[in-house]
Enzyme design. Structure first.
Site, mmCIF file in Angstrom:
data_model
loop_
_atom_site.group_PDB
_atom_site.id
_atom_site.type_symbol
_atom_site.label_atom_id
_atom_site.label_comp_id
_atom_site.label_asym_id
_atom_site.label_seq_id
_atom_site.Cartn_x
_atom_site.Cartn_y
_atom_site.Cartn_z
ATOM 1 N N GLU A 1 30.066 40.862 19.350
ATOM 2 C CA GLU A 1 29.887 41.175 20.771
ATOM 3 C C GLU A 1 28.486 40.749 21.210
ATOM 4 O O GLU A 1 27.514 40.985 20.493
ATOM 5 C CB GLU A 1 30.058 42.691 20.966
ATOM 6 C CG GLU A 1 29.844 43.167 22.390
ATOM 7 C CD GLU A 1 30.026 44.677 22.527
ATOM 8 O OE1 GLU A 1 30.174 45.377 21.499
ATOM 9 O OE2 GLU A 1 30.010 45.157 23.670
ATOM 10 N N PRO B 1 33.939 38.635 33.436
ATOM 11 C CA PRO B 1 33.686 38.497 34.871
ATOM 12 C C PRO B 1 32.219 38.335 35.225
ATOM 13 O O PRO B 1 31.349 38.949 34.619
ATOM 14 C CB PRO B 1 34.240 39.807 35.455
ATOM 15 C CG PRO B 1 34.305 40.745 34.312
ATOM 16 C CD PRO B 1 34.573 39.907 33.099
ATOM 17 N N ASN B 2 31.999 37.482 36.201
ATOM 18 C CA ASN B 2 30.687 37.206 36.811
ATOM 19 C C ASN B 2 29.773 36.348 35.942
ATOM 20 O O ASN B 2 28.695 35.955 36.391
ATOM 21 C CB ASN B 2 29.965 38.510 37.214
ATOM 22 C CG ASN B 2 30.757 39.269 38.260
ATOM 23 O OD1 ASN B 2 31.103 38.708 39.284
ATOM 24 N ND2 ASN B 2 31.080 40.528 37.996
ATOM 25 N N HIS C 1 25.729 40.620 24.614
ATOM 26 C CA HIS C 1 25.300 40.872 26.000
ATOM 27 C C HIS C 1 23.951 40.192 26.196
ATOM 28 O O HIS C 1 23.071 40.313 25.332
ATOM 29 C CB HIS C 1 25.158 42.370 26.281
ATOM 30 C CG HIS C 1 26.429 43.120 26.093
ATOM 31 N ND1 HIS C 1 27.441 43.096 27.019
ATOM 32 C CD2 HIS C 1 26.871 43.874 25.066
ATOM 33 C CE1 HIS C 1 28.456 43.814 26.575
ATOM 34 N NE2 HIS C 1 28.133 44.304 25.388
ATOM 35 N N ALA D 1 31.383 43.317 32.526
ATOM 36 C CA ALA D 1 31.640 44.717 32.887
ATOM 37 C C ALA D 1 32.896 45.276 32.215
ATOM 38 O O ALA D 1 33.016 46.499 32.046
ATOM 39 C CB ALA D 1 31.749 44.848 34.401
ATOM 40 N N ARG E 1 22.654 34.444 39.252
ATOM 41 C CA ARG E 1 22.898 35.892 39.303
ATOM 42 C C ARG E 1 21.755 36.651 38.642
ATOM 43 O O ARG E 1 21.538 36.523 37.425
ATOM 44 C CB ARG E 1 24.204 36.170 38.540
ATOM 45 C CG ARG E 1 24.538 37.622 38.385
ATOM 46 C CD ARG E 1 25.661 37.814 37.372
ATOM 47 N NE ARG E 1 26.020 39.198 37.267
ATOM 48 C CZ ARG E 1 26.614 39.732 36.210
ATOM 49 N NH1 ARG E 1 26.949 38.982 35.182
ATOM 50 N NH2 ARG E 1 26.901 41.007 36.193
ATOM 51 N N ASN F 1 31.436 38.125 25.217
ATOM 52 C CA ASN F 1 30.678 38.861 26.226
ATOM 53 C C ASN F 1 31.685 39.208 27.308
ATOM 54 O O ASN F 1 32.002 38.361 28.153
ATOM 55 C CB ASN F 1 29.525 38.038 26.791
ATOM 56 C CG ASN F 1 28.700 38.827 27.799
ATOM 57 O OD1 ASN F 1 29.095 39.935 28.197
ATOM 58 N ND2 ASN F 1 27.577 38.278 28.218
HETATM 59 C C1 DHK Z 1 27.036 41.245 31.546
HETATM 60 C C2 DHK Z 1 27.580 41.891 32.608
HETATM 61 O O1 DHK Z 1 28.226 41.209 33.560
HETATM 62 C C3 DHK Z 1 27.424 43.330 32.786
HETATM 63 O O2 DHK Z 1 28.522 43.904 33.472
HETATM 64 C C4 DHK Z 1 27.213 44.050 31.465
HETATM 65 C C5 DHK Z 1 26.454 41.949 30.400
HETATM 66 C C6 DHK Z 1 26.107 43.389 30.672
HETATM 67 C C7 DHK Z 1 25.323 41.144 29.781
HETATM 68 O O3 DHK Z 1 24.213 41.655 29.645
HETATM 69 O O4 DHK Z 1 25.571 39.994 29.392
HETATM 70 O O5 DHK Z 1 26.918 45.400 31.705
#
Ligand code: DHK
Length: 154
Positions: free
Chosen positions: A105, A17-18, A107, A84, A25, A81
């Site tokens: 994984e 998500p996102n 991030h 959240a 963002r 990734n």
């Molecule tokens: C991406 C997100 O959307 C967060 O919710 C994670 C992660 C970290 C990233 O750093 O890619 O906490």
């Protein structure tokens, strides 16, 4: 989404998500690359490593779970990734465990420099390795690691 039918090992690169919002963002945290930029860079790096990539994003936990389940019989590894959901989703952990594939994984941000609720990741419990804090480069490093995992070198 890039789906590639290939004789080469195919890596599912999943984004939660996102992550569709990358580029606009919180760029100080997540960088200015869009998810499309990252997908293109992954396709290039995968080609040089002899891998094919299937790059996807979803804001829906259940859709991510279904894709991970399907990967068991169609893909050779998963780079994830989970956004959240990394910090909340036992369902994604269970799907990854059932998939029995190598998992790296990723991030973009360094989750250990951020709020304490980001310090725990369910994905990490099943991941072969974790890359965080290196921005979009983390996806490319994950592909390098995945190539070695599939070759059985790591
Ligand atoms: C991406 C997100 O959307 C967060 O919710 C994670 C992660 C970290 C990233 O750093 O890619 O906490």
């Amino acid at each position: 989404m890039t789906a590639i039918l290939s004789d080469e090992p195919t890596i599912l690169i999943l984004n939660g998500p996102n992550l569709n919002m990358l580029g606009v963002r919180e760029p100080a945290l997540y960088g200015r690359d869009t998810l499309g930029d990252i997908e293109a860079a992954c396709a290039d790096r995968a080609e040089s490593l002899g891998l094919a990539v299937d790059f996807r994003q979803s804001n829906l936990e259940g859709e991510l779970v279904t894709w991970i389940q399907e990967a068991r019989s169609s893909h050779d590894g998963i780079i994830l990734n989970a956004g959240a959901y990394s910090h909340t989703s036992i369902a994604i952990l269970d799907a990854l465990t059932a998939a029995e594939l190598p998992v790296v994984e990723v991030h973009l941000s360094n989750i250990f420099r951020r709020e304490s609720f980001r310090h725990h990741s369910y994905v990490s419990l099943v991941a072969n390795g974790v890359i965080c804090g290196l921005g979009a480069q983390g996806y490319l490093l994950a592909l390098e690691a995945m190539a070695r995992l599939i070759e059985g070198k790591e």
